[in-house]
Design a protein around this motif. Structure first.
Motif, PDB file in Angstrom:
ATOM      1  N   GLY A  60       0.819  -1.202   0.000  1.00 12.10           N
ATOM      2  CA  GLY A  60       0.000   0.000   0.000  1.00 12.10           C
ATOM      3  C   GLY A  60       0.853   1.252   0.000  1.00 12.10           C
ATOM      4  O   GLY A  60       1.951   1.264   0.567  1.00 12.10           O
ATOM      5  N   THR A  61       0.366   2.320  -0.614  1.00 13.42           N
ATOM      6  CA  THR A  61       1.150   3.556  -0.678  1.00 13.42           C
ATOM      7  C   THR A  61       1.212   4.280   0.662  1.00 13.42           C
ATOM      8  O   THR A  61       2.053   5.160   0.850  1.00 13.42           O
ATOM      9  CB  THR A  61       0.571   4.515  -1.733  1.00 13.42           C
ATOM     10  OG1 THR A  61      -0.784   4.820  -1.400  1.00 13.42           O
ATOM     11  CG2 THR A  61       0.634   3.900  -3.124  1.00 13.42           C
ATOM     12  N   ASN A  62       0.317   3.924   1.589  1.00 14.70           N
ATOM     13  CA  ASN A  62       0.330   4.542   2.921  1.00 14.70           C
ATOM     14  C   ASN A  62       0.936   3.622   3.972  1.00 14.70           C
ATOM     15  O   ASN A  62       0.675   3.779   5.163  1.00 14.70           O
ATOM     16  CB  ASN A  62      -1.085   4.936   3.350  1.00 14.70           C
ATOM     17  CG  ASN A  62      -1.560   6.216   2.677  1.00 14.70           C
ATOM     18  OD1 ASN A  62      -0.850   6.785   1.850  1.00 14.70           O
ATOM     19  ND2 ASN A  62      -2.747   6.663   3.028  1.00 14.70           N
ATOM     20  N   ASP A  63       1.739   2.679   3.536  1.00 14.92           N
ATOM     21  CA  ASP A  63       2.382   1.747   4.460  1.00 14.92           C
ATOM     22  C   ASP A  63       3.523   2.460   5.177  1.00 14.92           C
ATOM     23  O   ASP A  63       4.516   2.847   4.556  1.00 14.92           O
ATOM     24  CB  ASP A  63       2.913   0.533   3.687  1.00 14.92           C
ATOM     25  CG  ASP A  63       3.301  -0.622   4.591  1.00 14.92           C
ATOM     26  OD1 ASP A  63       3.867  -0.375   5.672  1.00 14.92           O
ATOM     27  OD2 ASP A  63       3.028  -1.774   4.209  1.00 14.92           O
ATOM     28  N   GLY A  64       3.371   2.632   6.485  1.00 17.86           N
ATOM     29  CA  GLY A  64       4.397   3.315   7.265  1.00 17.86           C
ATOM     30  C   GLY A  64       5.513   2.413   7.735  1.00 17.86           C
ATOM     31  O   GLY A  64       6.462   2.866   8.382  1.00 17.86           O
ATOM     32  N   THR A 107      -9.678  -7.726   0.908  1.00 19.78           N
ATOM     33  CA  THR A 107     -11.097  -7.838   0.565  1.00 19.78           C
ATOM     34  C   THR A 107     -11.829  -6.521   0.814  1.00 19.78           C
ATOM     35  O   THR A 107     -11.719  -5.935   1.889  1.00 19.78           O
ATOM     36  CB  THR A 107     -11.762  -8.956   1.398  1.00 19.78           C
ATOM     37  OG1 THR A 107     -11.032 -10.178   1.194  1.00 19.78           O
ATOM     38  CG2 THR A 107     -13.203  -9.146   0.988  1.00 19.78           C
ATOM     39  N   GLY A 108     -12.536  -6.049  -0.201  1.00 18.40           N
ATOM     40  CA  GLY A 108     -13.288  -4.809  -0.070  1.00 18.40           C
ATOM     41  C   GLY A 108     -12.456  -3.549  -0.188  1.00 18.40           C
ATOM     42  O   GLY A 108     -12.953  -2.440   0.044  1.00 18.40           O
ATOM     43  N   THR A 109     -11.179  -3.697  -0.568  1.00 18.82           N
ATOM     44  CA  THR A 109     -10.304  -2.544  -0.742  1.00 18.82           C
ATOM     45  C   THR A 109      -9.881  -2.447  -2.203  1.00 18.82           C
ATOM     46  O   THR A 109     -10.256  -3.273  -3.039  1.00 18.82           O
ATOM     47  CB  THR A 109      -9.034  -2.668   0.131  1.00 18.82           C
ATOM     48  OG1 THR A 109      -8.156  -3.653  -0.453  1.00 18.82           O
ATOM     49  CG2 THR A 109      -9.386  -3.079   1.555  1.00 18.82           C
ATOM     50  N   VAL A 110      -9.057  -1.452  -2.507  1.00 16.78           N
ATOM     51  CA  VAL A 110      -8.560  -1.302  -3.879  1.00 16.78           C
ATOM     52  C   VAL A 110      -7.646  -2.454  -4.284  1.00 16.78           C
ATOM     53  O   VAL A 110      -7.380  -2.644  -5.472  1.00 16.78           O
ATOM     54  CB  VAL A 110      -7.804   0.035  -4.054  1.00 16.78           C
ATOM     55  CG1 VAL A 110      -8.749   1.209  -3.906  1.00 16.78           C
ATOM     56  CG2 VAL A 110      -6.646   0.151  -3.057  1.00 16.78           C
ATOM     57  N   ALA A 111      -7.192  -3.233  -3.291  1.00 17.88           N
ATOM     58  CA  ALA A 111      -6.325  -4.387  -3.589  1.00 17.88           C
ATOM     59  C   ALA A 111      -7.119  -5.673  -3.772  1.00 17.88           C
ATOM     60  O   ALA A 111      -6.528  -6.724  -4.050  1.00 17.88           O
ATOM     61  CB  ALA A 111      -5.306  -4.576  -2.473  1.00 17.88           C
ATOM     62  N   ASP A 112      -8.418  -5.593  -3.641  1.00 14.60           N
ATOM     63  CA  ASP A 112      -9.260  -6.794  -3.754  1.00 14.60           C
ATOM     64  C   ASP A 112      -8.975  -7.522  -5.071  1.00 14.60           C
ATOM     65  O   ASP A 112      -9.003  -6.913  -6.138  1.00 14.60           O
ATOM     66  CB  ASP A 112     -10.731  -6.391  -3.698  1.00 14.60           C
ATOM     67  CG  ASP A 112     -11.642  -7.548  -3.282  1.00 14.60           C
ATOM     68  OD1 ASP A 112     -11.209  -8.708  -3.386  1.00 14.60           O
ATOM     69  OD2 ASP A 112     -12.780  -7.275  -2.851  1.00 14.60           O
TER      70      ASP A 112
END
Length: 289
Positions: free
Chosen positions: A229-233, A270-275
């Protein structure tokens, strides 16, 4: 079993023998009175997001059903003698999500920061979904302080028992998220099994990795699919992308996806943009077979 079923009811179910306790992190505080709904939380699965209690219910019921229908759903990877000499090895083994007899196999490695094994969110769901496609899938429960040794032993166990397990020992894949992705990448290198005394075992056909900052790259690494994810800290998407570009430069097949807005540990997404990412990953593996 439902979301209100307790941990104690699950681990003490006769079909789960003496390995039911390994369904949940043995290195985290998980009490017997906690329900599936209670444990489906980042309070238990530290560093993970988007934990689905419905998926946990599906997994425990799937494994229970498999066992009731005569499937062996758990295999120790160390002998009784090895466990007696090193009791920590008791907390290891392979949960088996059996697919079609003779189909290729995959090994799933959950993350957990090498502090615990987050299998119920980060490897069991993946194993269940890939097994639905007919593949034979193993989810490894490893020791956080000796993960690479345990993965090497697991690969050797499957390879040596391929006939009994009814799996194709060639063209296998290694999967992992976070810490588990580091394991998959390291053991996917063509020199890795030789380093553990098994030069006869072929290199993995593909490595599938999620959200890790692993940056080591070699011309001997396996074809690699990666997503984050692009917001992975915790694991920078740029670090992952940079490593795959290095693999590309060596002529190694790669595929990379950065999903906008997602944080660390999204699992199946599931249910995200990565689904659906797992379908892309399986397709990548199939191209390497």
């Amino acid at each position: 079993m439902t979301e209100n079923t307790t941990v104690s009811e699950i681990i003490n179910a006769p079909v789960f023998g003496d390995f039911g306790r390994l369904l949940f992190p043995v290195d985290r505080t998980v009490t017997g009175d906690m329900t599936i709904a209670d444990i489906s939380s980042s309070n238990v699965y530290v560093w993970y997001s988007d934990i689905k209690k419905e998926k946990t219910v599906e997994i425990v019921n799937d494994l229970k059903s498999r066992a009731e229908h005569g499937e062996t759903i758990f295999y120790p990877i160390y002998s009784e003698q090895e466990i007696a000499s090193n009791p920590s090895k008791k907390n290891t083994g392979l949960f088996f999500f059996k697919g079609k007899p003779g189909a290729k196999f995959a090994v799933m490695n959950a993350g957990g920061g090498f502090m615990y094994v987050g299998a119920m969110h980060d490897s069991f769901p993946h194993a269940l979904e890939v097994s639905k496609k007919g593949y034979n899938v193993f989810a490894l429960i490893y020791r956080p302080d000796d993960p690479y040794t345990d993965l090497a032993r697991a690969i050797a166990f499957i390879y040596d028992n391929a006939k009994e397990l009814e799996v194709d020992p060639e063209g296998y894949s290694l999967w992992g998220g976070s810490a588990g992705a580091r394991m998959a990448a390291a053991l996917g290198n063509s020199d890795s099994m030789a380093a553990y005394g098994r030069p006869d075992i072929p290199q993995a056909a593909a490595v599938i990795m999620q959200y890790t900052g692993y940056s080591t790259a070699s011309g001997k690494d396996a074809p690699t699919y990666a997503c984050v994810g692009t917001n992975d800290g915790i694991a920078s998407w740029r670090t992952m992308q940079s490593r795959l570009k290095k693999l590309d430069s060596y002529g190694i097949p790669t595929e990379f996806h950065a999903y906008k807005g997602l944080s660390h540990g999204f699992g199946l997404g599931t249910g995200t943009v990565a689904d659906g990412w797992i379908n892309d990953a399986v397709a990548f593996w199939e191209r390497q077979m």
